[in-house]
Design an enzyme around this catalytic site. Structure first.
Site, PDB file in Angstrom:
ATOM      1  N   ASP A  60     -12.345   6.899   3.579  1.00  0.00           N
ATOM      2  CA  ASP A  60     -10.607   7.390   4.426  1.00  0.00           C
ATOM      3  C   ASP A  60     -10.336   5.263   4.386  1.00  0.00           C
ATOM      4  O   ASP A  60      -9.500   5.379   5.256  1.00  0.00           O
ATOM      5  CB  ASP A  60     -11.236   7.498   5.919  1.00  0.00           C
ATOM      6  CG  ASP A  60      -9.811   7.945   6.794  1.00  0.00           C
ATOM      7  OD1 ASP A  60      -9.236   8.150   6.108  1.00  0.00           O
ATOM      8  OD2 ASP A  60     -10.308   8.239   7.690  1.00  0.00           O
ATOM      9  N   ASP A  86       1.248   6.301   5.185  1.00  0.00           N
ATOM     10  CA  ASP A  86       0.878   5.260   5.214  1.00  0.00           C
ATOM     11  C   ASP A  86       0.528   4.978   3.676  1.00  0.00           C
ATOM     12  O   ASP A  86      -0.266   4.022   3.328  1.00  0.00           O
ATOM     13  CB  ASP A  86      -0.789   6.291   4.006  1.00  0.00           C
ATOM     14  CG  ASP A  86      -1.905   5.533   4.665  1.00  0.00           C
ATOM     15  OD1 ASP A  86      -1.458   4.640   5.483  1.00  0.00           O
ATOM     16  OD2 ASP A  86      -2.953   5.909   3.953  1.00  0.00           O
ATOM     17  N   ARG A 130      -7.423  -0.276   0.966  1.00  0.00           N
ATOM     18  CA  ARG A 130      -7.485  -1.643   0.953  1.00  0.00           C
ATOM     19  C   ARG A 130      -8.497  -2.285  -0.806  1.00  0.00           C
ATOM     20  O   ARG A 130      -8.392  -3.297  -1.406  1.00  0.00           O
ATOM     21  CB  ARG A 130      -9.230  -2.761   1.731  1.00  0.00           C
ATOM     22  CG  ARG A 130     -10.901  -1.866   1.645  1.00  0.00           C
ATOM     23  CD  ARG A 130     -11.388  -1.899   2.511  1.00  0.00           C
ATOM     24  NE  ARG A 130     -10.421  -1.636   4.066  1.00  0.00           N
ATOM     25  CZ  ARG A 130     -11.932  -1.329   5.216  1.00  0.00           C
ATOM     26  NH1 ARG A 130     -12.523  -2.336   4.953  1.00  0.00           N
ATOM     27  NH2 ARG A 130     -10.994  -1.261   6.339  1.00  0.00           N
ATOM     28  N   GLU A 163      -9.613   3.601   2.367  1.00  0.00           N
ATOM     29  CA  GLU A 163      -8.968   3.721   0.307  1.00  0.00           C
ATOM     30  C   GLU A 163      -7.237   2.367   0.635  1.00  0.00           C
ATOM     31  O   GLU A 163      -7.400   2.397  -0.790  1.00  0.00           O
ATOM     32  CB  GLU A 163      -8.301   5.273   0.016  1.00  0.00           C
ATOM     33  CG  GLU A 163      -6.648   5.057   0.746  1.00  0.00           C
ATOM     34  CD  GLU A 163      -6.623   5.085   2.176  1.00  0.00           C
ATOM     35  OE1 GLU A 163      -5.159   4.633   2.554  1.00  0.00           O
ATOM     36  OE2 GLU A 163      -8.059   5.625   3.319  1.00  0.00           O
ATOM     37  N   ASP A 194      -2.326  10.194   3.249  1.00  0.00           N
ATOM     38  CA  ASP A 194      -3.664  10.013   3.184  1.00  0.00           C
ATOM     39  C   ASP A 194      -4.981  11.477   4.506  1.00  0.00           C
ATOM     40  O   ASP A 194      -5.160  11.590   4.623  1.00  0.00           O
ATOM     41  CB  ASP A 194      -3.890   8.788   3.837  1.00  0.00           C
ATOM     42  CG  ASP A 194      -5.309   8.314   4.130  1.00  0.00           C
ATOM     43  OD1 ASP A 194      -6.005   8.926   3.503  1.00  0.00           O
ATOM     44  OD2 ASP A 194      -5.919   7.696   4.943  1.00  0.00           O
ATOM     45  N   LYS A 203       0.943  -1.332  -0.372  1.00  0.00           N
ATOM     46  CA  LYS A 203       0.081  -0.130  -0.155  1.00  0.00           C
ATOM     47  C   LYS A 203       1.039   1.187   0.114  1.00  0.00           C
ATOM     48  O   LYS A 203       1.480   1.460   0.914  1.00  0.00           O
ATOM     49  CB  LYS A 203      -0.718  -0.207   1.313  1.00  0.00           C
ATOM     50  CG  LYS A 203      -1.532   1.265   1.718  1.00  0.00           C
ATOM     51  CD  LYS A 203      -2.236   1.183   2.865  1.00  0.00           C
ATOM     52  CE  LYS A 203      -3.329   2.631   2.884  1.00  0.00           C
ATOM     53  NZ  LYS A 203      -3.550   2.919   4.366  1.00  0.00           N
ATOM     54  N   LYS A 211      -9.997  13.709   7.704  1.00  0.00           N
ATOM     55  CA  LYS A 211      -9.712  13.067   8.340  1.00  0.00           C
ATOM     56  C   LYS A 211      -9.738  13.770   9.873  1.00  0.00           C
ATOM     57  O   LYS A 211      -9.117  15.595   9.639  1.00  0.00           O
ATOM     58  CB  LYS A 211      -8.409  12.593   8.759  1.00  0.00           C
ATOM     59  CG  LYS A 211      -7.866  10.650   8.294  1.00  0.00           C
ATOM     60  CD  LYS A 211      -6.504  10.905   8.515  1.00  0.00           C
ATOM     61  CE  LYS A 211      -6.581   9.513   8.148  1.00  0.00           C
ATOM     62  NZ  LYS A 211      -6.858   8.062   8.048  1.00  0.00           N
TER      63      LYS A 211
END
Length: 509
Positions: free
Chosen positions: A357, A298, A361, A359, A280, A275, A287
């Site tokens: 949020d 991230d 996956r 994202e 993010d 990933k 967030k």
């Protein structure tokens, strides 16, 4: 970067800036550990200083002593090992890291810790290298409205480290020290990437950095890149949807190391999917401000994958390994993905977006599809995926899920051998119903209970039939917001690199 080498010379005779020796805990305080090799006068002097300072010999404790008699070094660093009967390779790794951090600015350091076997010697070497890491923040300074390229950011140079061996200098021992240096350098690359400010490490900047590193390393890694047009044309709806709100479009990078004489009955080797959300914000489900402060990290999964492929090539292993870096920036804008949208993934599965949020996956799903198409022997994805991982396992232990219990155990064992703690977690079938959708094949998020596990269940939907797969959630151990501790620096930790290298090295089809 630090330089590692091996010697069998007496530590006291080495003309270095500092010598590292160990101490153990006793009822009366710290006592020098066996194997230091120092002359009697030096040992007596150090014992007196430790007593005067009321040292305890506990892990993490370091005491620096100058002007030690009959020692050529300027200083002796005494690092705590804990109880003498409880010293393990992990103990030595952590002690070496703590000690080297205290002398990381020195030019030359010798390490004479009680490494009684090859595994312990390797752990000392690994810890010594890891403890030297610092991030060169000056390389990210902004001037006159422009920024330096992300490829300029790297760890500062470290000392020349001599590992004192009481086991000799056999071929396998030299190889263990050399391996520690390769993994240490790769882990520092991952740390650098995680620590780089997000305005300097957009998806394309990440690509440029990896291309530069690969070109400067062994030259054995081939790289191909899918840009936003190729991703849209190729049906990668997950990563396209995540990245569509940003001015910095997404990328999927494929890094391949394909040695001759590959081991195993198949040639698919190991596929690693990372990933790589370079920042993010949460997208439209934005967030809280405080929640964004560490979101440059991230992309730690992609950083670990990239570093692993580079290391595997440097080590010249016989197992093919392919890394897939799923890079995107998750931002809110007029073009951003909405809750309620339905997107089509690479394998044709339709997914209803529940929370923008969540994202990670989505980009991993597409990456796992792409990896499956190459029919590898196994797939491992690694990601800073869920806050639920930290609720369950804290900030130092990763969660490992999978569709094959034996392979999941191999991943956990690989981490344990390298000092990277993880814990096997289930994928309960009864939680799968939480991913049902009335408008698509899948809802991309279930309710809060078992959030780490339902994320794993979602990813499982994209694994090719018959391919053993493991998912490693590193939300906690990938980034250290507190002060340095043992081999762990503040900021990016490089967690996962050593685990994945070990897994690749020991892979059989």
């Amino acid at each position: 970067m630090p330089n590692l080498n091996l010697t069998t010379r007496d530590a006291a005779a080495l003309k270095v800036d500092a010598i590292v020796v160990g101490s153990v805990s006793t009822d009366s305080g710290a006592s020098l550990a066996e194997g230091h090799g120092l002359p009697a006068a030096a040992a007596t002097h150090l014992a007196a200083v430790l007593a005067d300072l009321e040292a305890k010999g506990k892990p993490g404790e370091t005491v620096r002593v100058v002007a030690v008699p009959d020692v050529s070094a300027t200083a002796v660093v005494v690092t705590g090992l804990g109880a003498a009967d409880a010293i393990t390779p992990d103990t030595l790794r952590i002690a070496a890291g703590s000690a080297l951090r205290s002398v990381a600015t020195k030019a030359t350091v010798a390490v004479a810790l009680p490494a009684g076997d090859e595994a312990s010697l390797a752990a000392v070497s690994d810890g010594a290298y890891a403890g030297c890491y610092t991030f060169d923040a000056t390389s990210t300074k902004v001037s006159t409205g422009t920024t330096k390229k992300a490829s300029a950011t790297k760890a500062s140079s470290g000392p020349k480290i001599t590992i004192v061996s009481t086991l000799g200098q056999g071929k396998s021992l030299k190889a263990a020290v050399e391996r520690a240096a390769v993994i240490g350098s790769a882990r520092d690359l991952a740390r650098d990437l995680v620590n780089t400010p997000p305005n300097l490490l957009t998806p394309q900047a990440f690509v440029d950095r990896i291309k530069a590193v690969a070109a400067a390393s062994s030259g054995k890694v081939t790289i191909s890149v899918l840009d936003e047009k190729a991703l849209a044309k190729g049906g990668f709806g997950g990563i396209v949807g995540v990245g569509q709100g940003s001015a910095n479009p997404p990328r999927i990078v494929t890094m391949a190391y394909s040695p001759g004489g590959a081991r195993g009955s198949r040639t698919g080797g190991v596929a690693l999917v990372g990933k790589g959300i370079t920042f993010d914000s949460g997208g439209l489900c934005i967030k809280p401000a405080a929640g964004m402060l560490t979101m440059k990290s991230d992309m730690a999964g992609a950083a670990a994958v990239a570093a692993t492929v580079i290391a595997a090539a440097e080590l010249g292993g016989r197992v093919p390994v392919t890394g897939y870096l799923c890079l995107a920036e998750n931002m809110p804008s007029g073009t951003a993905q909405r809750p309620g949208d339905v997107v089509t993934m690479r394998n044709g599965t339709t997914v209803e977006i529940i929370d923008t949020d969540a994202e990670g996956r989505m980009v991993l799903g597409d990456g796992i599809c792409l990896a499956s198409e190459a029919k590898p022997d196994v797939i491992v994805d690694i990601a800073t995926l869920t806050g639920a991982q930290m609720v369950a396992l804290g900030s130092r232990v990763a969660g490992v899920m999978g569709n094959d219990d034996a392979f999941r155990s191999r991943v956990v064992d690989a981490g344990g051998a390298e000092g990277e703690a993880s814990w096997a977690m289930p994928l309960p079938r009864e939680l799968r119903a939480g991913l049902d959708s009335s408008v698509a094949d899948l809802a991309h998020k279930a309710d809060r209970w078992g959030g780490m596990l339902t994320a794993g269940l979602f990813l499982q939907e994209f694994v090719g039939e018959g391919i053993p797969w493991a998912h490693v959630d590193i939300a906690g151990p990938s980034f250290n917001e507190k002060g340095p501790d043992g081999v762990i620096p503040k900021g990016g930790t490089g967690y996962g690199v050593a685990t994945l290298v070990n897994l690749v090295e020991n892979h059989t089809a």
